[in-house]
Design a protein around this motif. Structure first.
Motif: not given
Length: 85
Positions: A14-18
């Motif tokens: 997860l970095s902003g979104s998966w």
């Protein structure tokens, strides 16, 4: 079932979104191994079950996270038998 029934485990971050980060599978996996049938995470260690491995006796594969996830050990009973999993 992934890999012709051998199974696989998909690692997402997860970095902003998966996003899919890595796909874990056994290079020596066989149809029916069911790799990924169970999973336990403890910090940077993953214990991944393969209930059909070794002819149905089952095994747990230990992965550790470094730059990427790497297989470090396979755990199975020396007296394993069909149906132990």
């Amino acid at each position: 079932n992934a890999n012709g029934g051998a199974g696989a485990t998909y690692v997402y971050t997860l970095s902003g979104s998966w996003a899919l980060d890595q796909t874990l599978s056994l290079s020596f996996g066989a149809s029916g191994d069911e790799f990924g049938s169970s999973l336990v995470l403890s910090g940077d260690t993953a214990f991944i079950g393969a209930s059909g491995a070794y002819g149905g006796a089952g095994a747990v594969f230990v992965y550790e996270k470094g730059v990427s996830w790497s297989l470090v050990q396979a755990l199975n009973a020396s007296n394993r038998a069909l149906g132990d999993a």
